[in-house]
Design an enzyme around this catalytic site. Sequence first.
Site, short mmCIF file in Angstrom:
data_model
loop_
_atom_site.label_atom_id
_atom_site.label_comp_id
_atom_site.label_asym_id
_atom_site.label_seq_id
_atom_site.Cartn_x
_atom_site.Cartn_y
_atom_site.Cartn_z
N LYS A 75 0.81 -1.22 0.00
CA LYS A 75 0.00 0.00 0.00
C LYS A 75 0.85 1.27 0.00
O LYS A 75 0.39 2.34 -0.40
CB LYS A 75 -0.93 -0.02 1.21
CG LYS A 75 -2.06 -1.04 1.06
CD LYS A 75 -3.28 -0.36 0.54
CE LYS A 75 -4.22 -1.31 -0.14
NZ LYS A 75 -5.44 -0.66 -0.60
N ASP A 103 -8.39 -0.21 6.71
CA ASP A 103 -8.45 -1.44 7.50
C ASP A 103 -7.09 -1.70 8.14
O ASP A 103 -6.91 -2.70 8.82
CB ASP A 103 -8.80 -2.63 6.60
CG ASP A 103 -10.31 -2.71 6.36
OD1 ASP A 103 -11.07 -2.40 7.28
OD2 ASP A 103 -10.70 -3.10 5.24
C1 LIG Z 1 -2.66 -6.62 2.34
C2 LIG Z 1 -3.68 -6.17 1.37
N1 LIG Z 1 -3.83 -6.85 0.23
C3 LIG Z 1 -4.75 -6.48 -0.69
C4 LIG Z 1 -5.57 -5.38 -0.46
C5 LIG Z 1 -6.61 -5.06 -1.49
O1 LIG Z 1 -6.51 -3.80 -2.04
P1 LIG Z 1 -7.82 -3.05 -2.56
O2 LIG Z 1 -8.55 -2.55 -1.34
O3 LIG Z 1 -7.31 -1.98 -3.44
O4 LIG Z 1 -8.65 -4.05 -3.25
C6 LIG Z 1 -5.43 -4.65 0.72
C7 LIG Z 1 -6.25 -3.46 0.99
O5 LIG Z 1 -6.13 -2.79 1.98
C8 LIG Z 1 -4.46 -5.05 1.66
O6 LIG Z 1 -4.28 -4.38 2.81
#
Ligand SMILES: Cc1ncc(COP(=O)(O)O)c(C=O)c1O
Length: 374
Positions: A75, A103
């Site tokens: 992120k 989150d």
């Molecule tokens: C560890 C992780 N993987 C994948 C995602 C998925 O990203 P998106 O919310 O853009 O679908 C998130 C989102 O916060 C995440 O924290």
Amino acid sequence: MDAFIANTTLRADDFLARFPYASSFTGEQSLAFHQTLPAYKASPLHSLQSWAIRLGVSQIYLKDEAQRFGIQAFKSLGASYALHQWLTQNPTTGQVTFCTATDGNHGRAVAWAARILGHRAVVFVPQQTVQARIDNIAAQGAKESVVAGDYDLAVQTAQQAAQTNGWHLIQDTAWEGYAQIPTWIMQGYCTHFKELENTLHPVGKPTIDLVLLQAGVGSWAAAAILYYFQRYGDNRPKIVVVQSSEADGLLASAKQGQLTSSTQSGQTQMAGLNCPTPSTLAWELISDGADGLLAISDDWALEAMRQLYHQTPSLVAGESGAAGLAGLLALSQAPHLAEAHQWLGLNPQSRVLVFNTEGNTDPANFERVVSPKP
Ligand SMILES: Cc1ncc(COP(=O)(O)O)c(C=O)c1O
């Protein structure tokens, strides 16, 4: 309950005509920016040979974001690029306050990016957020605030707080009238796809057949779709979006043929994916560009975490981080997903790419998951 929906995609020419802005999703500009940051390092790519043998495919590659910029999730790529773009377009001599909802990982990333670029951050988190993830945000010098509700309420609260206080909202999901910042975030994510061009897939000729992308609001998966259509056209690999069966807004939208929120419980250990309502931008792109949508129960993610940790060399993946590989595990082992496995054409020649999008961001749960069963 695990579920799979096969999806019809557009041909590359039609897709690129519909989304002409895809040409800015090559990862070139974001990589050039990220390379200016002192802690920049391309994330490692592992070949999971014993997994490939167990799951009956030729290769499984895992791009490992567990250490990205020292804040344990991909992120950071999106948040830093969005802040950089915002500051370029809004030159300022004083400190500004950025604000977001999360989150866990996106908020930590905004807090980190604000700190290294000399600014402040305020981060709203849903009620269910574990203390370790809140502490990780606070450790970046941000002010954090817990909202009495889910991720969607945290986003609304952040939006209102930004308006009331003159803060600048850096949200990783889009809605009507709010698209520029999530677009920059998605462009920032493309750095790690671009990094793969030096190691795994030369432009025009990907050496993979399937990529699995875990999704909460879907922005990351949508960025990947833009990247793969732009760079590989009709030679792109098949793309499967993986969600938690308890936060399945994209699957629910695919079923209804229009954007809708998940009506499932929101009780999942894949905290990063626990977002009821998809991003409007992401939904458009996923509905036209993903070959399949898969929802999995937590058990698959926890099993993938365990197996990654106990293999040699050991790899550390958080609950959401392991979700892409968990999706492949479910497709390969769940009898009720056998048709999906066949539909995707998985066979002993297949080469699969997954991303570990998160490291150990909740140490207490990580310990519980990887400890030997009594
Ligand atoms: C560890 C992780 N993987 C994948 C995602 C998925 O990203 P998106 O919310 O853009 O679908 C998130 C989102 O916060 C995440 O924290």
